[in-house]
Design a protein around this motif. Structure first.
Motif, PDB file in Angstrom:
ATOM      1  N   HIS A 135      83.998  81.633 -22.437  1.00  0.00           N
ATOM      2  CA  HIS A 135      83.764  82.783 -23.306  1.00  0.00           C
ATOM      3  C   HIS A 135      84.767  83.909 -23.134  1.00  0.00           C
ATOM      4  CE1 HIS A 135      79.933  81.635 -25.261  1.00  0.00           C
ATOM      5  NE2 HIS A 135      79.867  80.835 -24.214  1.00  0.00           N
ATOM      6  N   ARG A 136      85.479  83.949 -22.012  1.00  0.00           N
ATOM      7  CA  ARG A 136      86.542  84.931 -21.862  1.00  0.00           C
ATOM      8  C   ARG A 136      87.502  84.444 -20.776  1.00  0.00           C
ATOM      9  NH1 ARG A 136      85.667  90.537 -19.238  1.00  0.00           N
ATOM     10  NH2 ARG A 136      87.845  90.093 -18.743  1.00  0.00           N
ATOM     11  N   ILE A 137      88.657  85.074 -20.722  1.00  0.00           N
ATOM     12  CA  ILE A 137      89.634  84.701 -19.711  1.00  0.00           C
ATOM     13  C   ILE A 137      89.350  85.501 -18.445  1.00  0.00           C
ATOM     14  CG2 ILE A 137      92.072  84.628 -19.108  1.00  0.00           C
ATOM     15  CD1 ILE A 137      92.723  84.422 -22.055  1.00  0.00           C
ATOM     16  N   TRP A 138      89.004  84.791 -17.389  1.00  0.00           N
ATOM     17  CA  TRP A 138      88.845  85.395 -16.077  1.00  0.00           C
ATOM     18  C   TRP A 138      90.053  84.989 -15.262  1.00  0.00           C
ATOM     19  CZ3 TRP A 138      84.365  88.248 -15.650  1.00  0.00           C
ATOM     20  CH2 TRP A 138      83.343  87.945 -16.560  1.00  0.00           C
ATOM     21  N   GLU A 139      90.663  85.922 -14.572  1.00  0.00           N
ATOM     22  CA  GLU A 139      91.901  85.633 -13.865  1.00  0.00           C
ATOM     23  C   GLU A 139      91.667  85.520 -12.357  1.00  0.00           C
ATOM     24  OE1 GLU A 139      94.564  88.724 -14.899  1.00  0.00           O
ATOM     25  OE2 GLU A 139      94.504  88.303 -17.045  1.00  0.00           O
ATOM     26  N   ILE A 140      92.374  84.548 -11.775  1.00  0.00           N
ATOM     27  CA  ILE A 140      92.377  84.391 -10.333  1.00  0.00           C
ATOM     28  C   ILE A 140      93.833  84.375  -9.889  1.00  0.00           C
ATOM     29  CG2 ILE A 140      91.604  83.017  -8.377  1.00  0.00           C
ATOM     30  CD1 ILE A 140      89.697  81.605 -10.305  1.00  0.00           C
ATOM     31  N   THR A 141      94.201  85.217  -8.951  1.00  0.00           N
ATOM     32  CA  THR A 141      95.591  85.297  -8.508  1.00  0.00           C
ATOM     33  C   THR A 141      95.882  84.217  -7.472  1.00  0.00           C
ATOM     34  OG1 THR A 141      95.040  86.873  -6.767  1.00  0.00           O
ATOM     35  CG2 THR A 141      95.600  87.773  -8.920  1.00  0.00           C
ATOM     36  N   THR A 142      97.159  84.111  -7.088  1.00  0.00           N
ATOM     37  CA  THR A 142      97.555  83.073  -6.140  1.00  0.00           C
ATOM     38  C   THR A 142      96.935  83.248  -4.763  1.00  0.00           C
ATOM     39  OG1 THR A 142      99.578  84.348  -5.793  1.00  0.00           O
ATOM     40  CG2 THR A 142      99.711  82.448  -7.246  1.00  0.00           C
ATOM     41  N   ASP A 143      96.438  84.448  -4.454  1.00  0.00           N
ATOM     42  CA  ASP A 143      95.725  84.618  -3.189  1.00  0.00           C
ATOM     43  C   ASP A 143      94.214  84.554  -3.405  1.00  0.00           C
ATOM     44  OD1 ASP A 143      95.392  86.980  -4.504  1.00  0.00           O
ATOM     45  OD2 ASP A 143      96.024  88.284  -2.860  1.00  0.00           O
ATOM     46  N   TYR A 144      93.806  83.923  -4.519  1.00  0.00           N
ATOM     47  CA  TYR A 144      92.404  83.598  -4.802  1.00  0.00           C
ATOM     48  C   TYR A 144      91.522  84.824  -4.997  1.00  0.00           C
ATOM     49  CZ  TYR A 144      93.843  78.966  -3.278  1.00  0.00           C
ATOM     50  OH  TYR A 144      94.499  77.779  -3.147  1.00  0.00           O
ATOM     51  N   ARG A 145      92.090  85.904  -5.529  1.00  0.00           N
ATOM     52  CA  ARG A 145      91.289  87.081  -5.841  1.00  0.00           C
ATOM     53  C   ARG A 145      90.865  87.042  -7.306  1.00  0.00           C
ATOM     54  NH1 ARG A 145      93.564  91.445  -6.285  1.00  0.00           N
ATOM     55  NH2 ARG A 145      95.748  90.791  -6.242  1.00  0.00           N
ATOM     56  N   LEU A 146      89.606  87.333  -7.557  1.00  0.00           N
ATOM     57  CA  LEU A 146      89.100  87.384  -8.922  1.00  0.00           C
ATOM     58  C   LEU A 146      89.385  88.750  -9.521  1.00  0.00           C
ATOM     59  CD1 LEU A 146      87.333  86.154 -11.258  1.00  0.00           C
ATOM     60  CD2 LEU A 146      85.419  87.379 -10.214  1.00  0.00           C
ATOM     61  N   LYS A 147      89.930  88.765 -10.732  1.00  0.00           N
ATOM     62  CA  LYS A 147      90.114  90.003 -11.480  1.00  0.00           C
ATOM     63  C   LYS A 147      89.046  90.054 -12.567  1.00  0.00           C
ATOM     64  CE  LYS A 147      95.076  90.666 -10.805  1.00  0.00           C
ATOM     65  NZ  LYS A 147      96.367  90.896 -11.503  1.00  0.00           N
ATOM     66  N   THR A 148      88.112  90.979 -12.433  1.00  0.00           N
ATOM     67  CA  THR A 148      87.003  91.045 -13.378  1.00  0.00           C
ATOM     68  C   THR A 148      87.295  91.955 -14.556  1.00  0.00           C
ATOM     69  OG1 THR A 148      85.969  92.851 -12.144  1.00  0.00           O
ATOM     70  CG2 THR A 148      85.343  90.606 -11.548  1.00  0.00           C
ATOM     71  N   GLY A 149      88.378  92.729 -14.505  1.00  0.00           N
ATOM     72  CA  GLY A 149      88.675  93.637 -15.608  1.00  0.00           C
ATOM     73  C   GLY A 149      87.597  94.684 -15.742  1.00  0.00           C
ATOM     74  N   GLU A 150      87.198  94.928 -16.990  1.00  0.00           N
ATOM     75  CA  GLU A 150      86.196  95.959 -17.245  1.00  0.00           C
ATOM     76  C   GLU A 150      84.789  95.388 -17.330  1.00  0.00           C
ATOM     77  OE1 GLU A 150      87.429  97.845 -20.797  1.00  0.00           O
ATOM     78  OE2 GLU A 150      89.218  98.769 -19.910  1.00  0.00           O
ATOM     79  N   SER A 151      84.616  94.110 -17.029  1.00  0.00           N
ATOM     80  CA  SER A 151      83.295  93.492 -17.112  1.00  0.00           C
ATOM     81  C   SER A 151      82.385  94.013 -16.013  1.00  0.00           C
ATOM     82  CB  SER A 151      83.415  91.973 -17.001  1.00  0.00           C
ATOM     83  OG  SER A 151      84.148  91.460 -18.074  1.00  0.00           O
ATOM     84  N   ASP A 152      81.170  94.298 -16.369  1.00  0.00           N
ATOM     85  CA  ASP A 152      80.170  94.787 -15.427  1.00  0.00           C
ATOM     86  C   ASP A 152      79.330  93.597 -14.986  1.00  0.00           C
ATOM     87  OD1 ASP A 152      78.524  96.314 -13.910  1.00  0.00           O
ATOM     88  OD2 ASP A 152      77.385  97.155 -15.580  1.00  0.00           O
ATOM     89  N   LEU A 153      79.521  93.149 -13.753  1.00  0.00           N
ATOM     90  CA  LEU A 153      78.841  91.966 -13.247  1.00  0.00           C
ATOM     91  C   LEU A 153      77.547  92.355 -12.550  1.00  0.00           C
ATOM     92  CD1 LEU A 153      81.863  89.985 -11.769  1.00  0.00           C
ATOM     93  CD2 LEU A 153      80.769  89.701 -13.996  1.00  0.00           C
ATOM     94  N   ASP A 154      76.463  91.696 -12.943  1.00  0.00           N
ATOM     95  CA  ASP A 154      75.153  91.874 -12.316  1.00  0.00           C
ATOM     96  C   ASP A 154      74.919  90.653 -11.431  1.00  0.00           C
ATOM     97  OD1 ASP A 154      72.562  92.472 -11.637  1.00  0.00           O
ATOM     98  OD2 ASP A 154      71.705  91.844 -13.556  1.00  0.00           O
ATOM     99  N   TRP A 155      75.142  90.810 -10.136  1.00  0.00           N
ATOM    100  CA  TRP A 155      75.116  89.670  -9.235  1.00  0.00           C
ATOM    101  C   TRP A 155      73.712  89.129  -9.035  1.00  0.00           C
ATOM    102  CZ3 TRP A 155      79.282  87.063  -8.299  1.00  0.00           C
ATOM    103  CH2 TRP A 155      80.521  87.708  -8.417  1.00  0.00           C
ATOM    104  N   ILE A 156      73.595  87.818  -9.135  1.00  0.00           N
ATOM    105  CA  ILE A 156      72.325  87.126  -8.924  1.00  0.00           C
ATOM    106  C   ILE A 156      72.283  86.536  -7.522  1.00  0.00           C
ATOM    107  CG2 ILE A 156      70.833  85.261  -9.737  1.00  0.00           C
ATOM    108  CD1 ILE A 156      72.311  85.517 -12.462  1.00  0.00           C
ATOM    109  N   TYR A 157      73.383  85.836  -7.164  1.00  0.00           N
ATOM    110  CA  TYR A 157      73.501  85.298  -5.811  1.00  0.00           C
ATOM    111  C   TYR A 157      74.945  85.367  -5.374  1.00  0.00           C
ATOM    112  CZ  TYR A 157      73.773  82.287  -1.802  1.00  0.00           C
ATOM    113  OH  TYR A 157      74.013  81.815  -0.542  1.00  0.00           O
ATOM    114  N   PRO A 158      75.193  86.007  -4.216  1.00  0.00           N
ATOM    115  CA  PRO A 158      74.263  86.915  -3.526  1.00  0.00           C
ATOM    116  C   PRO A 158      74.065  88.183  -4.345  1.00  0.00           C
ATOM    117  CG  PRO A 158      76.398  86.943  -2.475  1.00  0.00           C
ATOM    118  CD  PRO A 158      76.496  85.907  -3.537  1.00  0.00           C
TER     119      PRO A 158
END
Length: 380
Positions: free
Chosen positions: A193-216
């Motif tokens: 549904h959208r492009i989520w980016e992961i860099t070469t050092d395995y970091r997630l770039k969430t941009g402006e998305s507001d994530l509501d964590w379920i687990y953890p």
């Protein structure tokens, strides 16, 4: 009796050139390779329309006429004629005017498929796109893919409306805009549904998305620096970490009701997928998630999906569509299951498959030879 048998044999041999025959498997997506090609109601029949060079078509069937010429039965969708009438472009076209099959789909190493179409990555770093994937007004999508090179990953998001490609230098191209250079190379990107980016050092770039964590329930920046893959549905985001654990979050403002899987037990995972499915004819779209463990067993949610594929073993990859789910086994064969009683395309004869994808009404597999095999009937 011998004379009668001989006469019948001669008659059969004489009739063989007159009869047409079908190819055992459809050639899937193809492109018209000449200008103003006639589309006919049947083989050699009345002309019902003409298609310009570059038109993407879905090949439903292959037959040979009495003169030994090969024909394709194709679906090229609908269009508006000069007088304003809407015409459905389906019928028969001479095969010599369409690039398809091994002539087009060769040296492929991976594929991404969605409802809108598909995009394939070749071993030389070039890309081919087909169907309505990435359809943008005024943009030649096939020209877009042919203009980029040195690509190491392709994908689709927004239900197939946007296709993207990640270059060796970290440039991310997408069909909705120009290439964007990143200060750090992108290792992997994308969801359905959208492009989520992961860099070469395995970091997630969430941009402006507001994530509501379920687990953890809360995730630290350190945990987001070990992301190896991403999968998403219309409302849920799944992260696969490099130690085989799965994190889950709602990324839309309103999450879905219903019980969550026991995410704590989603461990030793090597691949995962997520999609939005309707498990009852009158039901709401719900997030469906599946993961493959190192031992080849499958984790799946919700219960309706788990009941369909939870006993699959010796698996390498799972892909979920709106109507069915496909599983790639470690021996290169493919299994399938319909959602809510729907019948998936017949993939029982597929073998030597190393990657696969699915849309709403078709599926595609990549053979180890680099050629593609298709099943279903794409609806333009």
């Amino acid at each position: 009796m011998r004379r009668i048998a001989s006469a019948l044999l001669i008659l059969i041999l004489l009739l063989l050139p007159v009869c047409s025959f079908a190819q055992s498997e459809p050639l899937g997506f193809g492109f018209v390779n000449a200008r103003d090609v006639a589309l006919r109601a049947n083989m050699g029949g009345t002309i019902t329309g003409r298609l310009p060079k570059g038109t993407c078509v879905w090949i439903r069937d292959t037959r040979t006429d009495r003169a030994g010429r090969k024909w394709y039965e194709i679906n090229a969708g609908t269009g508006v004629d000069a007088d304003g009438t809407e015409t459905e472009y389906t019928g028969w076209m001479r095969a010599e005017f369409i690039d398809a099959g091994d002539k087009l789909w060769h040296d492929v190493e991976s594929v991404a498929a969605a409802d809108g179409g598909m995009v394939a990555l070749r071993t030389d770093g070039t890309v081919e796109q087909a169907g309505g994937a990435g359809e943008t007004e005024g943009r030649d999508l096939r020209g877009w893919t042919q203009a980029i090179s040195n690509i190491r990953q392709v994908g689709l998001c927004a239900g197939g409306k946007i296709c993207y490609a990640v270059g060796l230098d970290g440039t991310c191209y997408n069909s909705a805009g120009n290439g964007e250079e990143h200060p750090e190379r992108i290792y992997a990107a994308g969801g359905k549904h959208r492009i989520w980016e992961i860099t070469t050092d395995y970091r997630l770039k969430t941009g402006e998305s507001d994530l509501d964590w379920i687990y953890p329930q809360s995730v630290s920046p350190e945990q987001l620096s070990h992301v190896a893959a991403v999968a998403d549905s219309a409302s849920k985001l799944l992260l696969l970490t490099d130690d085989g654990r799965v994190y889950a979050a709602n990324w839309q403002q309103e999450g879905e009701d219903g019980p969550e899987p026991d995410w704590e037990n989603w461990t030793d995972v090597i691949s995962l997928d997520a999609a939005s499915c309707r498990f009852a004819e009158d039901g709401e779209l719900r997030s469906a998630c599946a993961a493959v463990r190192k031992d080849g067993t499958v984790l799946a949610a919700p219960e309706e999906l788990s009941g369909l594929i939870g006993n699959w073993t010796n698996m390498a990859k799972i892909v979920i569509g709106e109507k069915w789910v496909l599983g790639l086994k470690r021996d290169g064969t493919v299994v399938s299951a319909g959602i809510d009683g729907k019948t998936p395309p017949d993939v029982s004869a597929w073998s030597d498959i190393m990657d696969l994808g699915t849309g709403k009404d078709y599926c595609v597999g990549v053979r180890s030879s680099g050629n593609l095999v298709f099943a279903g009937d794409y609806r333009f």
